[in-house]
Design an enzyme around this catalytic site. Structure first.
Site, short mmCIF file in Angstrom:
data_model
loop_
_atom_site.label_atom_id
_atom_site.label_comp_id
_atom_site.label_asym_id
_atom_site.label_seq_id
_atom_site.Cartn_x
_atom_site.Cartn_y
_atom_site.Cartn_z
N GLY A 49 39.23 32.68 107.91
CA GLY A 49 38.52 33.08 109.11
C GLY A 49 37.19 32.36 109.29
N HIS A 103 67.81 19.04 132.93
CA HIS A 103 68.89 19.11 131.95
C HIS A 103 69.20 17.71 131.42
CE1 HIS A 103 72.59 20.56 130.08
NE2 HIS A 103 73.21 19.51 130.60
#
Length: 447
Positions: free
Chosen positions: A262, A436
């Site tokens: 952190g 596609h």
């Protein structure tokens, strides 16, 4: 005699530099203070060098995937860390020079010294002892890694120091379960290092939707990253050339320990007690929606406020503050609609609210999700599935959040962020004609 400016910016990271440059172009007298290198955490010791290291690490998978498409790799590829380190430094130096040049070009005064508040309207420079004052101040000092207070902590390095490592030993232990720890673990593993990941809980990436942590943990196990869960580091001791990590469960022998546990706001040396600036209970600078502190002439931006600790967020906060100070136009960020990426393998893209967020707020939601093997791995035995998850409101079908885990996830989620600027619904996906063949078309056909 005090030197007076319209604005003094403390901290030359992404937010501070953007604010200073924009205000200077509007004719204001601006000074920016920076005790280290101009560019801040992201450019110098964060996002940019990390992404360069991630790019380097991805080549291992490219080499192994190539054989299934007919390529013959006659020799086992090897990696030169010193070359990567040197190339990274050249790029960071280039960016640092650009930041400085852009500031100087518009007349910003750059003082490469640490400063602290002398009183609520002036700052004393630590080295030269000069006092400078301004009508208004911007605090943008960012954050700094937190390190646990345990015996032997001096034997470890933090996440910032990792980017200064000219050489890396083969056995590395990383302590932490957040995105920095996971990104380090994956990139080092792909660069052929032996990696231990030491985490306090059974789960990882706990600040995100639960499925993100689950999927990335599964991938870490497939990559043979050694996971030591429910393990709390109690001490570090030196043993010859090795370091012994003592946890509540066992002792782990390693050659390098990296704490990625952190970050905390970088405010320790600012002298805020003399500025009448108040802090939150978590030690961040308290601001309102306009980034104004409890002192009406002092504003704060970026990680130092601990709102949403991402570079693009800090930059946007700076832009909105410039607009407010110059035109009185009030703009506020919707922190629920900000996209982010985690550069593990596979990559994670996330925007909006996850299940954790929705449950905390007691918001009713439904889920659409899919997991599939992408066409790229049709010839491969690898188990690298793409995972897509859409969270939405049942009645209106308004989309709360989207998670995409797979190759180029961050790029894909960036495009979706544009749709989140306004109300985004399942019907918008239904009415979209997909490209596609792509993996991302499954987001459209899922609905």
């Amino acid at each position: 005699m005090k030197k007076k400016y319209d604005y003094i910016v403390v901290g030359a990271g992404s937010a501070g530099v953007r604010f200073a440059r924009l205000m200077a172009t509007k004719g204001y007298k601006v000074c920016i203070l920076e005790k280290s290198r101009v560019g801040g955490t992201c450019v110098i010791r964060g996002c940019v060098p990390k992404k360069l290291y991630v790019y380097a690490s991805n080549f291992k998978d490219y080499f192994s995937d190539a054989t299934s498409f007919g390529w013959r790799i006659s020799k086992e590829p090897t990696h030169n860390w010193s070359k990567l380190f040197s190339s990274k430094n050249k790029e960071i130096t280039r960016l640092n020079k650009i930041y400085i040049k852009n500031l100087e070009r518009v007349g910003v005064t750059i003082i490469q010294e640490e400063g602290s508040f002398y009183n609520s309207n002036s700052i004393v420079l630590k080295k030269s002892k000069k006092i400078i004052s301004a009508k208004k101040f911007i605090i943008s000092t960012g954050s700094t890694p937190s390190m646990p207070n345990i015996p032997g902590r001096e034997l470890a390095i933090n996440s910032d120091q990792f980017f200064e490592m000219k050489k890396i030993p083969k056995n590395i232990s990383i302590v932490g379960s957040g995105y920095i720890a996971l990104e380090f673990a994956f990139l080092l593993k792909n660069l052929n290092y032996n990696v231990n990941l030491i985490v306090r809980k059974k789960t990882i990436l706990n600040e995100f939707d639960k499925d993100i942590g689950t999927k990335i943990l599964q991938s870490a196990i497939r990559k043979k990253i050694n996971i030591y869960d429910e393990s709390s580091v109690q001490s570090l001791t030196k043993k010859g050339k090795s370091i012994v990590v003592v946890t509540n469960k066992k002792k782990i022998t390693t050659n390098l320990v990296i704490f990625a546990t952190g970050r905390v706001p970088c405010i320790q040396s600012l002298g805020l007690e003399k500025s009448k600036v108040k802090l939150t209970k978590h030690g961040a600078i308290k601001v309102n929606a306009l980034s104004q502190t409890s002192n009406k002439n002092i504003f704060a931006l970026g990680d130092v406020t601990n709102r949403k600790n991402l570079t693009p967020v800090a930059i946007r906060e700076a832009v909105y503050l410039v607009n407010y100070l110059t035109t009185k136009k009030k703009q506020t960020l919707n922190y629920d609609k900000i996209a982010s990426g985690i550069f593990t393998q596979p990559e994670v893209g996330h925007i909006g609210l996850g299940e954790n967020d929705l449950q905390k707020r007691s918001i009713n939601y439904k889920i659409l999700q899919t997991e599939f093997k992408p066409l790229k791995y049709a010839f491969s035995n690898k188990n690298n599935p793409v995972f897509i998850k859409v969270l939405y409101q049942p009645k209106t079908e308004k989309i709360f959040g989207i998670i995409y885990i797979g190759e180029s996830a961050a790029e894909i989620i960036q495009s979706l962020a544009i749709s989140f600027a306004k109300t985004f619904t399942l019907n918008d996906l239904r009415n979209t004609v997909p490209v596609h063949p792509t993996s991302s078309e499954e987001l459209v056909t899922l609905v």
